[in-house]
Scaffold this active site. Structure first.
Site, PDB file in Angstrom:
ATOM      1  N   LYS A 177      11.518  77.683  14.086  1.00  0.00           N
ATOM      2  CA  LYS A 177      12.178  78.581  14.854  1.00  0.00           C
ATOM      3  C   LYS A 177      13.614  78.335  14.594  1.00  0.00           C
ATOM      4  O   LYS A 177      14.172  77.303  14.121  1.00  0.00           O
ATOM      5  CB  LYS A 177      11.957  77.986  16.327  1.00  0.00           C
ATOM      6  CG  LYS A 177      12.735  79.031  17.494  1.00  0.00           C
ATOM      7  CD  LYS A 177      12.270  78.396  18.879  1.00  0.00           C
ATOM      8  CE  LYS A 177      12.881  79.375  20.092  1.00  0.00           C
ATOM      9  NZ  LYS A 177      12.762  78.696  21.254  1.00  0.00           N
ATOM     10  N   SER A 198      11.063  82.064  24.464  1.00  0.00           N
ATOM     11  CA  SER A 198      11.816  82.644  23.707  1.00  0.00           C
ATOM     12  C   SER A 198      11.413  82.490  22.311  1.00  0.00           C
ATOM     13  O   SER A 198      11.969  82.989  21.248  1.00  0.00           O
ATOM     14  CB  SER A 198      13.384  81.748  23.721  1.00  0.00           C
ATOM     15  OG  SER A 198      12.916  80.578  23.472  1.00  0.00           O
ATOM     16  N   SER A 228       8.678  78.203  26.681  1.00  0.00           N
ATOM     17  CA  SER A 228       9.074  79.327  25.491  1.00  0.00           C
ATOM     18  C   SER A 228       7.935  79.027  24.391  1.00  0.00           C
ATOM     19  O   SER A 228       8.085  79.718  23.347  1.00  0.00           O
ATOM     20  CB  SER A 228      10.514  78.937  25.156  1.00  0.00           C
ATOM     21  OG  SER A 228      11.376  79.655  25.896  1.00  0.00           O
TER      22      SER A 228
END
Length: 492
Positions: A79, A154, A178
């Site tokens: 990420k 996210s 997330s």
């Protein structure tokens, strides 16, 4: 079986038996990316040169008979809010568009030491603030199961990359769900570890008392294998703790669930919950009962208050953490200013996106003298009350099971203009962050439209082994396949 449908376990076996080389694996992943990335848009940065160099090192080591790490040769993604030495880390924000970290986050170093190959950095909501990956400054990631739907957020880029076969594992970060919510939306497995089990050194902070790093994988076994590598005390992160694990999470995973006591909060199944979600979760309950677990309905009444407390606390911490990005010490620098005050104002106005600015303003307001007690202190009291409720439950039960999300993957653009509606999609996941407890999401079925439905398992502090055992047992019973989506709606 095609390579992009393999799990990490399959890959390790294939490399050990020389069915393919690490270089061929990397070539296969980049070929897949070239075929579907323009539709899914999961990546912000690809690190092709570094990946091929690492693959050649792994192949040489295999030829020379060297002892390799547990993730040797496995292509993974990271990420884009986790620091990677020499590779851009943007947090999906114009504020950090050109930032190249001079060091690796502890989790990245551990993955590299275990032999993993970094394919690239994945898209996300800006600074991890969002539930749909629509708040990125660069692109909107699509759900590989249906390209007009969001992948969750996210960590939507990480979940979509794994679901589309563009990585065999991806790291995400979880501040309010997330990792778990995008895992549920994309039909893959996502684990949020206990606060303190995995180092956050090198993670760009959103809300420091809530943030955790964890894996997103195709299978529960792959999740356990990754956790074996990334967990443990880190002197660079004062919140980490040493946890004595008899063998490993992977070695414990097949011990079964005979005698486990499972609680189901009735407040998590309101009459407004989509009946398809309710039905799939209840069907899974019957399976777990058949495997030897005991199931009881309980009351956990403070869920809605928890959502309010979460957004006050996380926004307050975000306003503090993001204060460093002023265009002078860190971050984007505006070209137009006449004095320092205007420089800071223009840098933050131009550098941050709409949702990030909304949360900074909300957090700053709740920390303002005169409102601090009414909002921030009150939210912390609610947080303590929630912790106490969970502690009481785990005195009687081993695990809590619930839906991961109250909604199915929704159309792109449907909720972006309604922040409150978007925030409500986190209602089942935020409690694990407020309490610091571990929780996993795994696919438990599909709705009539063919979209995945996620089931969440929450455990007591540092009970990851128990959570993974239950998730693995259910995964085997469900037999839903390898979690790789077939992208067909947007064929040209």
């Amino acid at each position: 079986m095609k390579i992009d449908q393999m799990t990490m376990e399959d890959i390790r076996s294939g490399l050990d038996t020389k069915k393919f080389t690490a270089k061929e694996l990397v070539q296969s992943v980049y070929k897949k990316i070239s075929e579907v990335e323009d539709q899914v848009e999961a990546y912000i940065t690809l690190s092709e040169e570094e990946a091929y160099k690492k693959a050649e090192e792994i192949d040489t080591a295999i030829e020379q008979g060297e002892v390799l790490g547990p993730l040797a040769g496995i292509p993974i993604a990271i990420k884009d809010n986790i620091c990677t030495e020499g590779i851009k880390t943007t947090c999906a924000s114009k504020m950090l568009e050109d930032f190249i970290p001079p060091y690796d986050a502890t989790v990245v170093k551990k993955l590299k030491d275990a032999g993993a190959i970094i394919i690239g950095k994945t898209n996300m909501d800006e600074f991890a603030m969002g539930s749909s990956t629509e708040n990125s400054a660069f692109k909107v990631t699509k759900n590989p199961w249906r390209l007009d739907r969001v992948p969750g957020g996210s960590s939507g880029g990480s979940a979509a990359a794994v679901a589309a076969g563009m990585a065999f594992m991806a790291l995400g970060s979880d501040t309010g769900g997330s990792i778990r919510q995008p895992a549920a939306f994309c039909g893959v497995v996502g684990l949020k570890p206990t606060y303190g089990l995995v180092s956050r050194y090198g993670l760009v902070a959103f809300a420091s008392s809530l943030d955790q790093i964890g894996p997103i994988t195709k299978s529960v076994k792959d999740c356990a294998l990754t956790l074996d590598v990334i967990h443990g005390f880190d002197p660079k992160d004062g919140t980490t703790k040493s946890v004595k694990n008899a063998t490993s999470y992977l070695n414990e995973i097949e011990k079964g669930i005979e005698g486990l006591r499972i609680a189901i909060p009735r407040e998590f199944f309101p009459s407004t919950l989509d009946s398809q979600i309710t039905n799939e979760i209840m069907e899974s309950m019957f399976m777990l009962k058949g495997l030897g677990a005991t199931i009881d309905e309980i009351s956990l009444p403070i869920t809605e208050e928890g959502l309010s407390a979460y957004y006050i606390i996380s926004s307050a911490e975000a306003s503090s953490n993001l204060g460093r990005f002023d265009g002078i010490k860190y971050g984007y620098r505006s070209d137009e200013y006449e004095d320092i005050e205007e420089l800071v104002l223009n840098a933050r106005t131009e550098g941050f996106g709409k949702e990030t600015k909304r949360r900074i303003m909300l957090g700053t307001y709740t920390l303002t003298s005169g409102y601090y007690d009414a909002y921030y202190n009150r939210a912390q009291k609610v947080r303590e009350k929630i912790k106490q409720q969970f502690n009481d439950i785990f005195k009687k039960y081993d695990l809590i099971i619930s839906p991961t999300s109250p909604v199915l993957p929704f159309p792109i653009g449907e909720k972006i203009g309604n922040p409150l509606d978007m925030y409500l999609s986190d209602i089942y996941t935020i409690s694990a962050n407020l309490t610091g407890l571990p929780a996993i999401s795994l696919p438990c079925g599909f709705c009539m439209e063919g979209l995945p439905i996620g089931l969440q398992i929450i455990g007591g502090p540092f009970s990851e082994s128990k959570i993974l055992r239950a998730a693995y047992a259910l995964e085997q019973e469900l037999g839903l396949g390898n979690g790789v989506a077939v992208i067909k709606e947007a064929k040209r």
